[in-house]
Design a protein around this motif. Structure first.
Motif, PDB file in Angstrom:
ATOM      1  N   TYR A  36       7.922  80.807  20.693  1.00 39.29           N
ATOM      2  CA  TYR A  36       9.050  81.744  20.821  1.00 39.29           C
ATOM      3  C   TYR A  36       8.518  83.167  21.011  1.00 39.29           C
ATOM      4  CZ  TYR A  36      14.040  82.828  20.154  1.00 39.29           C
ATOM      5  OH  TYR A  36      15.355  83.202  20.333  1.00 39.29           O
ATOM      6  N   ARG A  37       7.506  83.516  20.238  1.00 42.13           N
ATOM      7  CA  ARG A  37       6.931  84.861  20.361  1.00 42.13           C
ATOM      8  C   ARG A  37       6.344  85.066  21.753  1.00 42.13           C
ATOM      9  NH1 ARG A  37       2.598  88.251  19.092  1.00 42.13           N
ATOM     10  NH2 ARG A  37       3.293  90.116  17.963  1.00 42.13           N
ATOM     11  N   GLU A  38       5.743  84.034  22.318  1.00 42.25           N
ATOM     12  CA  GLU A  38       5.181  84.123  23.666  1.00 42.25           C
ATOM     13  C   GLU A  38       6.267  84.346  24.706  1.00 42.25           C
ATOM     14  OE1 GLU A  38       1.998  84.207  24.801  1.00 42.25           O
ATOM     15  OE2 GLU A  38       1.401  84.355  22.699  1.00 42.25           O
ATOM     16  N   LEU A  39       7.473  83.882  24.444  1.00 40.72           N
ATOM     17  CA  LEU A  39       8.587  84.135  25.359  1.00 40.72           C
ATOM     18  C   LEU A  39       8.949  85.618  25.397  1.00 40.72           C
ATOM     19  CD1 LEU A  39      11.038  81.215  24.414  1.00 40.72           C
ATOM     20  CD2 LEU A  39       9.287  81.228  26.209  1.00 40.72           C
ATOM     21  N   LEU A  40       8.826  86.271  24.270  1.00 42.07           N
ATOM     22  CA  LEU A  40       9.288  87.652  24.160  1.00 42.07           C
ATOM     23  C   LEU A  40       8.229  88.671  24.583  1.00 42.07           C
ATOM     24  CD1 LEU A  40      11.132  87.377  20.725  1.00 42.07           C
ATOM     25  CD2 LEU A  40      12.021  86.921  23.026  1.00 42.07           C
ATOM     26  N   LEU A  41       6.976  88.320  24.430  1.00 44.31           N
ATOM     27  CA  LEU A  41       5.899  89.276  24.696  1.00 44.31           C
ATOM     28  C   LEU A  41       5.938  89.894  26.098  1.00 44.31           C
ATOM     29  CD1 LEU A  41       2.839  87.695  22.865  1.00 44.31           C
ATOM     30  CD2 LEU A  41       3.893  89.927  22.392  1.00 44.31           C
ATOM     31  N   PRO A  42       6.235  89.136  27.179  1.00 45.44           N
ATOM     32  CA  PRO A  42       6.223  89.757  28.507  1.00 45.44           C
ATOM     33  C   PRO A  42       7.262  90.861  28.675  1.00 45.44           C
ATOM     34  CG  PRO A  42       6.153  87.366  28.689  1.00 45.44           C
ATOM     35  CD  PRO A  42       6.464  87.686  27.268  1.00 45.44           C
ATOM     36  N   PHE A  43       8.249  90.900  27.790  1.00 35.87           N
ATOM     37  CA  PHE A  43       9.319  91.892  27.928  1.00 35.87           C
ATOM     38  C   PHE A  43       9.138  93.081  26.999  1.00 35.87           C
ATOM     39  CE2 PHE A  43      10.962  87.843  29.370  1.00 35.87           C
ATOM     40  CZ  PHE A  43      11.477  88.195  30.608  1.00 35.87           C
ATOM     41  N   GLN A  44       8.101  93.035  26.184  1.00 37.43           N
ATOM     42  CA  GLN A  44       7.860  94.135  25.249  1.00 37.43           C
ATOM     43  C   GLN A  44       7.502  95.398  26.025  1.00 37.43           C
ATOM     44  OE1 GLN A  44       4.674  93.459  22.370  1.00 37.43           O
ATOM     45  NE2 GLN A  44       6.054  94.160  20.758  1.00 37.43           N
ATOM     46  N   GLY A  45       8.221  96.471  25.746  1.00 41.12           N
ATOM     47  CA  GLY A  45       7.944  97.747  26.398  1.00 41.12           C
ATOM     48  C   GLY A  45       8.432  97.863  27.827  1.00 41.12           C
ATOM     49  N   THR A  46       9.210  96.882  28.302  1.00 39.34           N
ATOM     50  CA  THR A  46       9.688  96.913  29.693  1.00 39.34           C
ATOM     51  C   THR A  46      11.063  97.567  29.827  1.00 39.34           C
ATOM     52  OG1 THR A  46      10.794  94.764  29.563  1.00 39.34           O
ATOM     53  CG2 THR A  46       8.448  94.774  30.172  1.00 39.34           C
ATOM     54  N   GLY A  47      11.736  97.779  28.736  1.00 40.92           N
ATOM     55  CA  GLY A  47      13.101  98.286  28.790  1.00 40.92           C
ATOM     56  C   GLY A  47      14.147  97.190  28.794  1.00 40.92           C
ATOM     57  N   THR A  48      13.726  95.934  28.891  1.00 46.96           N
ATOM     58  CA  THR A  48      14.669  94.819  28.822  1.00 46.96           C
ATOM     59  C   THR A  48      15.233  94.713  27.411  1.00 46.96           C
ATOM     60  OG1 THR A  48      13.552  93.557  30.552  1.00 46.96           O
ATOM     61  CG2 THR A  48      14.921  92.314  29.029  1.00 46.96           C
ATOM     62  N   GLN A  49      16.564  94.664  27.323  1.00 50.04           N
ATOM     63  CA  GLN A  49      17.206  94.470  26.026  1.00 50.04           C
ATOM     64  C   GLN A  49      17.173  92.988  25.682  1.00 50.04           C
ATOM     65  OE1 GLN A  49      18.825  96.488  23.504  1.00 50.04           O
ATOM     66  NE2 GLN A  49      18.615  94.485  22.540  1.00 50.04           N
ATOM     67  N   LEU A  50      16.625  92.644  24.536  1.00 46.37           N
ATOM     68  CA  LEU A  50      16.557  91.265  24.088  1.00 46.37           C
ATOM     69  C   LEU A  50      17.709  90.959  23.142  1.00 46.37           C
ATOM     70  CD1 LEU A  50      12.733  91.078  23.320  1.00 46.37           C
ATOM     71  CD2 LEU A  50      13.903  90.237  25.375  1.00 46.37           C
ATOM     72  N   VAL A  51      18.311  89.792  23.339  1.00 43.92           N
ATOM     73  CA  VAL A  51      19.358  89.293  22.449  1.00 43.92           C
ATOM     74  C   VAL A  51      18.931  87.902  22.001  1.00 43.92           C
ATOM     75  CG1 VAL A  51      21.807  88.762  22.179  1.00 43.92           C
ATOM     76  CG2 VAL A  51      21.089  90.544  23.798  1.00 43.92           C
ATOM     77  N   LEU A  52      18.707  87.730  20.709  1.00 42.27           N
ATOM     78  CA  LEU A  52      18.286  86.440  20.181  1.00 42.27           C
ATOM     79  C   LEU A  52      19.455  85.801  19.443  1.00 42.27           C
ATOM     80  CD1 LEU A  52      14.717  87.260  18.800  1.00 42.27           C
ATOM     81  CD2 LEU A  52      15.482  86.852  21.153  1.00 42.27           C
ATOM     82  N   ILE A  53      19.822  84.609  19.886  1.00 36.93           N
ATOM     83  CA  ILE A  53      20.901  83.847  19.253  1.00 36.93           C
ATOM     84  C   ILE A  53      20.269  82.772  18.379  1.00 36.93           C
ATOM     85  CG2 ILE A  53      22.958  82.447  19.629  1.00 36.93           C
ATOM     86  CD1 ILE A  53      23.177  83.626  22.418  1.00 36.93           C
ATOM     87  N   GLU A  54      20.609  82.779  17.108  1.00 35.74           N
ATOM     88  CA  GLU A  54      20.062  81.764  16.216  1.00 35.74           C
ATOM     89  C   GLU A  54      20.403  80.363  16.698  1.00 35.74           C
ATOM     90  OE1 GLU A  54      20.703  84.132  11.959  1.00 35.74           O
ATOM     91  OE2 GLU A  54      21.883  82.347  12.454  1.00 35.74           O
ATOM     92  N   PRO A  55      19.468  79.410  16.570  1.00 32.59           N
ATOM     93  CA  PRO A  55      19.876  78.016  16.700  1.00 32.59           C
ATOM     94  C   PRO A  55      20.811  77.673  15.547  1.00 32.59           C
ATOM     95  CG  PRO A  55      17.643  78.145  15.845  1.00 32.59           C
ATOM     96  CD  PRO A  55      18.056  79.549  16.192  1.00 32.59           C
ATOM     97  N   PHE A  56      21.635  76.676  15.746  1.00 31.00           N
ATOM     98  CA  PHE A  56      22.640  76.376  14.728  1.00 31.00           C
ATOM     99  C   PHE A  56      22.845  74.875  14.608  1.00 31.00           C
ATOM    100  CE2 PHE A  56      24.840  76.951  18.759  1.00 31.00           C
ATOM    101  CZ  PHE A  56      25.615  75.805  18.835  1.00 31.00           C
TER     102      PHE A  56
END
Length: 208
Positions: free
Chosen positions: A109-129
């Motif tokens: 999951y962390r590897e999914l987010l790393l490419p967007f760090q510092g890019t200005g992309t707003q991340l929205v994480l939805i909990e699994p349920f």
């Protein structure tokens, strides 16, 4: 945490079958019939017309998203990236004896987010349920709950908006008087469940 969405923003939704919701994979503009399509309707009703893309794939676990991430996420350069994944990481432990450790889930999951760090992309994480509709599904919580905590920690680490879907949808099931009105199998949402999730998602977004 609310986040801003410009009227011309590109919104990318990623995940498994809950996100895919019957979308046509051969049609890059297909939104399916679930919460992503409902989010699009909510925006349209307010006069906003962002570019919304759905790249959910049925059955995918976090490692599967990671394997297709460059093509299906990074190259699309979204302004807003919404991710919901994790229930299949849990489910496969119980229906196929194929577990994914919490540590591997957190790493992927962390590897999914790393490419967007510092890019200005707003991340929205939805909990699994999980909305238990069968007695044996309560045992799944021991596997799923640590994954939910991983998502919460990653939201804090990456300054992402967090949609606490597990509590939200279980509360909706209680208010409905029957969990099957929100999810007929405990995982996949009914039309009513998708609307609950979409309303919560758009409730975090500020158009402007």
């Amino acid at each position: 945490m609310p986040f801003d969405v410009s009227p011309s923003a590109r919104l990318l939704f990623q995940g498994d079958s809950i996100t895919a919701a019957g979308r046509d994979p051969a049609d890059g503009l297909s939104l399916g019939h679930g919460y992503v399509a409902a989010v699009a309707r909510h925006f349209a009703a307010s006069g906003a017309t962002p570019n919304i893309l759905n790249r959910g794939v049925s059955g995918h676990r976090t490692a599967d998203l990671r394997a297709r991430w460059e093509r299906d996420a990074v190259e699309l350069k979204p302004d807003v990236l919404s991710v919901m994944v994790g229930i299949n990481d849990t489910w496969r432990r119980y229906d196929a004896h194929d577990p994914t450790s919490t540590a591997d889930f957190a790493r992927d999951y962390r590897e999914l987010l790393l490419p967007f760090q510092g890019t200005g992309t707003q991340l929205v994480l939805i909990e699994p349920f999980l909305i238990p509709v069968r007695r044996e599904q309560w045992a799944w919580r021991e596997d799923l709950d640590p994954r939910i905590h991983v998502v919460r920690r990653l939201a804090a680490e990456f300054d992402a908006a967090l949609l606490a879907a597990d509590g939200l949808l279980n509360q909706a099931a209680r208010e409905a008087g029957d969990p099957a009105l929100i999810s007929d199998d405990g995982v996949h949402l009914t039309a009513r469940g998708h609307e609950v999730l979409a309303a919560a998602w758009t409730g975090l977004a500020r158009i402007g």
